[in-house]
Design a protein around this motif. Structure first.
Motif, short mmCIF file in Angstrom:
data_model
loop_
_atom_site.label_atom_id
_atom_site.label_comp_id
_atom_site.label_asym_id
_atom_site.label_seq_id
_atom_site.Cartn_x
_atom_site.Cartn_y
_atom_site.Cartn_z
N PRO A 1 -28.87 -15.84 -28.49
CA PRO A 1 -29.19 -14.73 -27.57
C PRO A 1 -30.56 -14.14 -27.88
CG PRO A 1 -26.95 -14.53 -28.41
CD PRO A 1 -27.60 -15.62 -29.20
N LEU A 2 -31.30 -13.75 -26.84
CA LEU A 2 -32.59 -13.09 -26.99
C LEU A 2 -32.43 -11.61 -26.72
CD1 LEU A 2 -34.78 -15.58 -24.90
CD2 LEU A 2 -34.68 -15.45 -27.39
N ASP B 1 -26.26 -15.57 -19.17
CA ASP B 1 -27.13 -14.67 -18.42
C ASP B 1 -28.27 -15.44 -17.76
OD1 ASP B 1 -25.77 -12.28 -19.04
OD2 ASP B 1 -26.79 -12.18 -20.98
N LEU B 2 -28.83 -16.42 -18.49
CA LEU B 2 -29.93 -17.20 -17.94
C LEU B 2 -29.53 -17.94 -16.66
CD1 LEU B 2 -31.88 -18.84 -20.91
CD2 LEU B 2 -32.79 -17.33 -19.15
N ILE B 3 -28.33 -18.49 -16.66
CA ILE B 3 -27.84 -19.20 -15.47
C ILE B 3 -27.73 -18.22 -14.30
CG2 ILE B 3 -25.85 -20.41 -14.48
CD1 ILE B 3 -25.29 -21.48 -17.33
N VAL C 1 -30.16 -15.89 -9.16
CA VAL C 1 -30.69 -14.77 -8.38
C VAL C 1 -32.15 -15.02 -8.01
CG1 VAL C 1 -31.28 -12.31 -8.47
CG2 VAL C 1 -29.10 -13.09 -9.39
N VAL C 2 -32.94 -15.52 -8.95
CA VAL C 2 -34.34 -15.81 -8.68
C VAL C 2 -34.48 -16.82 -7.56
CG1 VAL C 2 -36.43 -16.88 -9.63
CG2 VAL C 2 -35.15 -15.21 -10.99
N HIS C 3 -33.71 -17.90 -7.59
CA HIS C 3 -33.79 -18.92 -6.54
C HIS C 3 -33.33 -18.38 -5.20
CE1 HIS C 3 -33.78 -22.50 -9.58
NE2 HIS C 3 -35.00 -22.05 -9.34
N GLU C 4 -32.32 -17.52 -5.20
CA GLU C 4 -31.81 -16.97 -3.94
C GLU C 4 -32.85 -16.09 -3.24
OE1 GLU C 4 -28.06 -14.29 -2.22
OE2 GLU C 4 -28.14 -14.85 -4.36
N TYR C 5 -33.63 -15.35 -4.03
CA TYR C 5 -34.60 -14.42 -3.45
C TYR C 5 -36.04 -14.84 -3.73
CZ TYR C 5 -30.46 -11.49 -2.97
OH TYR C 5 -29.22 -11.01 -2.62
N TRP C 6 -36.24 -16.12 -3.95
CA TRP C 6 -37.55 -16.66 -4.34
C TRP C 6 -38.68 -16.20 -3.42
CZ3 TRP C 6 -38.79 -19.94 -8.48
CH2 TRP C 6 -40.06 -20.50 -8.46
N ASP C 7 -38.46 -16.27 -2.12
CA ASP C 7 -39.51 -15.96 -1.15
C ASP C 7 -39.76 -14.47 -0.99
OD1 ASP C 7 -39.85 -18.66 -0.66
OD2 ASP C 7 -38.45 -18.68 1.02
N LEU D 1 -37.30 -19.93 -17.68
CA LEU D 1 -36.99 -19.46 -16.32
C LEU D 1 -38.01 -19.99 -15.33
CD1 LEU D 1 -35.17 -17.46 -14.65
CD2 LEU D 1 -36.98 -15.77 -15.02
N ASP D 2 -37.51 -20.56 -14.24
CA ASP D 2 -38.36 -20.94 -13.11
C ASP D 2 -38.61 -19.67 -12.30
OD1 ASP D 2 -39.77 -22.54 -11.40
OD2 ASP D 2 -38.02 -23.26 -10.31
N TYR D 3 -39.86 -19.27 -12.13
CA TYR D 3 -40.19 -17.94 -11.62
C TYR D 3 -41.30 -18.06 -10.58
CZ TYR D 3 -40.72 -12.82 -12.27
OH TYR D 3 -40.75 -11.46 -12.11
#
Length: 290
Positions: free
Chosen positions: A3-4, A15-17, A22-28, A69-71
């Motif tokens: 854990p970080l 948590d990372l998953i 969430v990031v992919h869902e709201y990427w745009d 994280l892909d961001y």
């Protein structure tokens, strides 16, 4: 993965998953929108009820920089691809040198979210030895005036995370401190303008500011302050104005700073000063039901 701990929040593999989904869902929608959605889902809020979206953005960026994280890239490129300080504003720098009794009435104004905030930022950037730094989190900015002439700037931000002498003075355990730290504010900047030479002006400005800071804080953030703190670099200052304003020296720092999980030695020892705003400050700051 282990854990970080980022912005005092534990991030596990699970948590990372969730974060990545969430990031992919709201990427745009962009980084700000993503951070606000995460804060809502986590109920990650300040004591005033505001979302901790700035802290969340820092958390996301840290995970991205660690390759975890892909961001999405920022929607807007800030300041032509480079960070710049506040715009320089020129003012009258005619020397002011007199006794405090001859200066005339001194007024301290809260300038955050006013037309004077850009002037405050400019003066701090030009004349304070630490320069201007964008404050993350709850904060207030003040300017002192003699008539219509600015004579000093004073800024307040979030309390330092861990200060051994402060914790001992208050009687804080770590869990209670973590819960109540937001009731303490840190005097992050104090500048008497370099062309102003008036004995006792600094302590007068500080005292005037202290009289109004808790009222201003409640108006903006909807909760009180119980204590103020500041750190005075020993090699540079002796803390005269704090002593004259009845601040209490409780110890000194160890000359280290935290970077990630490491403590780095920089050798700049600072005196730790505290100013209680309520006579029952120890009871209030140790209340684990607040």
């Amino acid at each position: 993965m282990e854990p970080l701990i980022i912005r005092n929040r534990e991030i596990t593999a699970h948590d990372l998953i969730f974060i990545q989904a969430v990031v992919h869902e709201y990427w745009d929608k962009g980084r700000t929108h993503i951070s606000k959605i995460l804060c809502q889902k986590w109920n990650w809020v300040q004591p005033s009820g505001r979302l901790k979206d700035m802290a969340c953005r820092e958390l996301l960026l840290t995970l991205h920089r660690k390759g975890l994280l892909d961001y999405p890239p920022p929607i807007q490129k800030a300041y032509n691809n480079r960070r710049t300080g506040p715009q320089k504003i020129k003012i009258d720098t005619t020397p002011i040198s007199c006794n405090i009794s001859d200066l005339g009435p001194v007024q301290v104004k809260m300038v955050r979210h006013t037309y004077l905030e850009s002037l405050y930022d400019s003066l701090i950037d030009q004349y304070h030895y630490l320069g201007y730094v964008q404050i993350v989190g709850n904060h207030l900015k003040y300017m002192a005036f003699s008539g219509d002439k600015p004579v000093a700037c004073i800024g307040w931000g979030s309390a330092a995370w861990a200060v051994e002498s402060r914790e001992e003075f208050i009687g804080w355990t770590k869990p209670v401190k973590n819960k109540n730290l937001h009731f303490v504010m840190n005097n992050t900047r104090f500048l008497v303008l370099p062309w102003v030479t008036v004995k006792c002006l600094a302590s007068k400005v500080l005292s005037l500011n202290i009289k109004r800071i808790s009222t201003d804080w409640i108006k903006i953030y909807n909760y009180p302050l119980y204590m103020l703190e500041t750190f005075v670099e020993q090699d540079r200052f002796v803390g005269t104005c704090y002593k004259a304003s009845n601040w209490i020296r409780v110890g000194e720092t160890k000359g280290t700073s935290k970077k990630g999980h490491k403590h780095l030695k920089h050798g700049k020892i600072k005196d730790v000063y505290l100013y209680p705003l309520d006579k029952n400050f120890k009871r209030l700051l140790n209340n684990d039901t607040v």
